[in-house]
Design an enzyme around this catalytic site. Structure first.
Site, PDB file in Angstrom:
ATOM      1  N   GLY A 240      -7.021   5.900   3.477  1.00  0.00           N
ATOM      2  CA  GLY A 240      -6.653   6.718   2.329  1.00  0.00           C
ATOM      3  C   GLY A 240      -6.410   8.160   2.760  1.00  0.00           C
ATOM      4  O   GLY A 240      -5.339   8.496   3.282  1.00  0.00           O
TER       5      GLY A 240
ATOM      6  N   ASN B 255      -2.697   4.231   2.335  1.00  0.00           N
ATOM      7  CA  ASN B 255      -2.713   4.296   0.868  1.00  0.00           C
ATOM      8  C   ASN B 255      -2.668   5.759   0.440  1.00  0.00           C
ATOM      9  O   ASN B 255      -3.659   6.478   0.552  1.00  0.00           O
ATOM     10  CB  ASN B 255      -3.994   3.616   0.350  1.00  0.00           C
ATOM     11  CG  ASN B 255      -4.127   3.742  -1.159  1.00  0.00           C
ATOM     12  OD1 ASN B 255      -3.173   4.084  -1.857  1.00  0.00           O
ATOM     13  ND2 ASN B 255      -5.325   3.465  -1.667  1.00  0.00           N
ATOM     14  N   TRP B 256      -1.504   6.180  -0.059  1.00  0.00           N
ATOM     15  CA  TRP B 256      -1.341   7.592  -0.458  1.00  0.00           C
ATOM     16  C   TRP B 256      -1.829   7.855  -1.878  1.00  0.00           C
ATOM     17  O   TRP B 256      -1.742   9.006  -2.361  1.00  0.00           O
ATOM     18  CB  TRP B 256       0.126   8.007  -0.328  1.00  0.00           C
ATOM     19  CG  TRP B 256       0.601   8.085   1.088  1.00  0.00           C
ATOM     20  CD1 TRP B 256      -0.159   7.965   2.231  1.00  0.00           C
ATOM     21  CD2 TRP B 256       1.939   8.306   1.535  1.00  0.00           C
ATOM     22  NE1 TRP B 256       0.627   8.095   3.351  1.00  0.00           N
ATOM     23  CE2 TRP B 256       1.921   8.299   2.949  1.00  0.00           C
ATOM     24  CE3 TRP B 256       3.160   8.497   0.889  1.00  0.00           C
ATOM     25  CZ2 TRP B 256       3.077   8.484   3.710  1.00  0.00           C
ATOM     26  CZ3 TRP B 256       4.307   8.683   1.650  1.00  0.00           C
ATOM     27  CH2 TRP B 256       4.258   8.677   3.048  1.00  0.00           C
ATOM     28  N   LYS B 257      -2.259   6.818  -2.567  1.00  0.00           N
ATOM     29  CA  LYS B 257      -2.805   6.971  -3.922  1.00  0.00           C
ATOM     30  C   LYS B 257      -1.835   7.781  -4.809  1.00  0.00           C
ATOM     31  O   LYS B 257      -0.627   7.723  -4.599  1.00  0.00           O
ATOM     32  CB  LYS B 257      -4.192   7.623  -3.865  1.00  0.00           C
ATOM     33  CG  LYS B 257      -5.103   6.939  -2.840  1.00  0.00           C
ATOM     34  CD  LYS B 257      -6.510   7.421  -2.939  1.00  0.00           C
ATOM     35  CE  LYS B 257      -7.326   6.820  -1.808  1.00  0.00           C
ATOM     36  NZ  LYS B 257      -8.704   6.610  -2.170  1.00  0.00           N
TER      37      LYS B 257
ATOM     38  N   SER C  61     -13.080   5.724   4.369  1.00  0.00           N
ATOM     39  CA  SER C  61     -13.322   6.900   5.206  1.00  0.00           C
ATOM     40  C   SER C  61     -13.025   6.673   6.691  1.00  0.00           C
ATOM     41  O   SER C  61     -13.740   7.186   7.559  1.00  0.00           O
ATOM     42  CB  SER C  61     -14.747   7.410   5.000  1.00  0.00           C
ATOM     43  OG  SER C  61     -14.894   7.863   3.667  1.00  0.00           O
TER      44      SER C  61
ATOM     45  N   HIS D  56      -7.325  -2.759  -5.805  1.00  0.00           N
ATOM     46  CA  HIS D  56      -8.028  -1.599  -5.239  1.00  0.00           C
ATOM     47  C   HIS D  56      -9.187  -1.210  -6.171  1.00  0.00           C
ATOM     48  O   HIS D  56      -9.057  -1.283  -7.397  1.00  0.00           O
ATOM     49  CB  HIS D  56      -7.065  -0.429  -5.062  1.00  0.00           C
ATOM     50  CG  HIS D  56      -7.656   0.679  -4.249  1.00  0.00           C
ATOM     51  ND1 HIS D  56      -8.527   1.599  -4.787  1.00  0.00           N
ATOM     52  CD2 HIS D  56      -7.542   0.985  -2.937  1.00  0.00           C
ATOM     53  CE1 HIS D  56      -8.914   2.434  -3.835  1.00  0.00           C
ATOM     54  NE2 HIS D  56      -8.326   2.085  -2.697  1.00  0.00           N
TER      55      HIS D  56
ATOM     56  N   GLY E 229     -13.507   7.566   0.254  1.00  0.00           N
ATOM     57  CA  GLY E 229     -13.368   8.996  -0.016  1.00  0.00           C
ATOM     58  C   GLY E 229     -14.628   9.807   0.258  1.00  0.00           C
ATOM     59  O   GLY E 229     -14.668  11.000  -0.018  1.00  0.00           O
TER      60      GLY E 229
ATOM     61  N   GLU F 290     -13.300  -2.975   1.467  1.00  0.00           N
ATOM     62  CA  GLU F 290     -13.520  -1.547   1.206  1.00  0.00           C
ATOM     63  C   GLU F 290     -14.807  -1.362   0.411  1.00  0.00           C
ATOM     64  O   GLU F 290     -14.809  -1.544  -0.818  1.00  0.00           O
ATOM     65  CB  GLU F 290     -12.356  -0.977   0.389  1.00  0.00           C
ATOM     66  CG  GLU F 290     -11.017  -1.070   1.071  1.00  0.00           C
ATOM     67  CD  GLU F 290     -10.076   0.019   0.588  1.00  0.00           C
ATOM     68  OE1 GLU F 290      -9.694   0.850   1.405  1.00  0.00           O
ATOM     69  OE2 GLU F 290      -9.757   0.057  -0.608  1.00  0.00           O
TER      70      GLU F 290
HETATM   71  C1  PEP Z   1      -8.725   3.809   0.017  1.00  0.00           C
HETATM   72  O1  PEP Z   1      -8.753   4.401  -1.051  1.00  0.00           O
HETATM   73  O2  PEP Z   1      -8.153   2.712   0.121  1.00  0.00           O
HETATM   74  C2  PEP Z   1      -9.367   4.436   1.173  1.00  0.00           C
HETATM   75  C3  PEP Z   1      -9.603   3.712   2.220  1.00  0.00           C
HETATM   76  O3  PEP Z   1      -9.659   5.768   1.036  1.00  0.00           O
HETATM   77  P1  PEP Z   1     -10.392   6.726   2.126  1.00  0.00           P
HETATM   78  O4  PEP Z   1      -9.833   6.376   3.485  1.00  0.00           O
HETATM   79  O5  PEP Z   1     -10.037   8.095   1.706  1.00  0.00           O
HETATM   80  O6  PEP Z   1     -11.842   6.409   2.026  1.00  0.00           O
END
Ligand code: PEP
Length: 263
Positions: free
Chosen positions: A245, A10-12, A224, A105, A185, A179
């Site tokens: 992410g 997920n590149w957001k 994370s 999300h 994050g 999640e």
């Molecule tokens: C996400 O936003 O879907 C995610 C998993 O982010 P991160 O890996 O940065 O926690």
């Protein structure tokens, strides 16, 4: 693909098309060097999906053509077409090469105030066009503190999947992305005990929602995930893959995750 581990990037809201090009080409190059991609096609027992922002979808689609890497959007709208300024329909996503859409999300639930009802309409619309979906669920810090984790997740699953039929699940893929919101994050993933216990719970819920379904949706963990914790997380028997992410936006970190999932 249901028996393969899923690695979902997920590149957001990041990257210009030039930055996306550099990242995709570096990933392809690195996977080649690691012999996970031979010639032009993925040679691994895992599925890799990239989810860039809308403007880069078409371009990234052309870069990953014939590699076996799949493309996802980060959202989709609940109508097929019409006066919905700013929205994007399933057929538009399919048209630019998406086979997946991410729905629900936590950042969209938080900043765009998406409700389970809106998410449910998106799920039904995507499935009606045979788009595979990853439905994100997860408890907030407050829900966890109040020991309402299972209740919150049950609600998101049951209302998010309302009206989805078993035959739709046989035609398209539905993946549940667990999640925990408080972990996304943060740099530190949930404990393996927590992940295992929530995945078991999600699996029991899915069995109860779809009692005669032979092959249940895959359940992937996100929050994370990085190249240090991936081995421990991916080795859990009830984790069917990961949603990544921050670490998915760095070629070396992402390819290391792929390598550790498949080895
Ligand atoms: C996400 O936003 O879907 C995610 C998993 O982010 P991160 O890996 O940065 O926690």
């Amino acid at each position: 693909m249901k028996n393969k581990k899923l690695i979902f990037a997920n590149w957001k809201m990041n990257f210009s098309s030039e930055q996306a090009r550099v990242l995709v080409e570096s990933i392809i190059d690195k996977l080649n060097k690691l012999e996970l991609l031979k010639g032009t096609a993925l040679k691994i027992d895992a599925e890799v999906v990239l989810a860039p922002a809308f403007p880069s979808l078409s371009f990234v689609s052309s870069l990953i053509r014939h590699t076996g890497i799949s493309l996802s959007s980060q959202d989709v709208f609940w109508e097929a077409k019409g006066p919905y300024t700013g929205e994007v329909s399933p057929s538009m996503l399919i048209d630019v090469g998406c086979t997946w859409a991410m729905i629900g999300h936590s950042e969209r639930r938080q900043y765009l105030l998406e409700t389970n009802e809106m998410i449910n309409k998106k799920v039904l619309n995507a499935l009606s066009q045979d788009l595979n979906i990853i439905l994100c669920v997860g408890e907030s810090f407050e829900q966890r503190r109040r020991k309402n984790t299972f209740e919150a997740i049950s609600d998101q699953l049951r209302r998010g999947l309302r009206g989805v039929t078993e035959s739709q699940l046989n035609e398209s893929e539905v993946v549940i992305g667990y999640e925990p919101v408080w972990v996304i994050g943060s740099g530190e993933a949930a404990s393996v005990e927590d992940i295992a216990s929530v995945h078991n719970f999600v699996s029991d819920e899915l069995k109860s929602i779809f009692p005669t379904l032979k092959s249940l949706p895959r359940i992937v963990y996100g929050g994370s995930v990085n190249s240090e914790n991936i081995e421990q997380i991916a080795s859990l028997s009830n984790v069917d893959g990961v949603l990544v992410g921050n670490a998915s936006m760095d070629c070396d970190k992402f390819c290391d995750i792929v390598l550790k999932v498949v080895k």
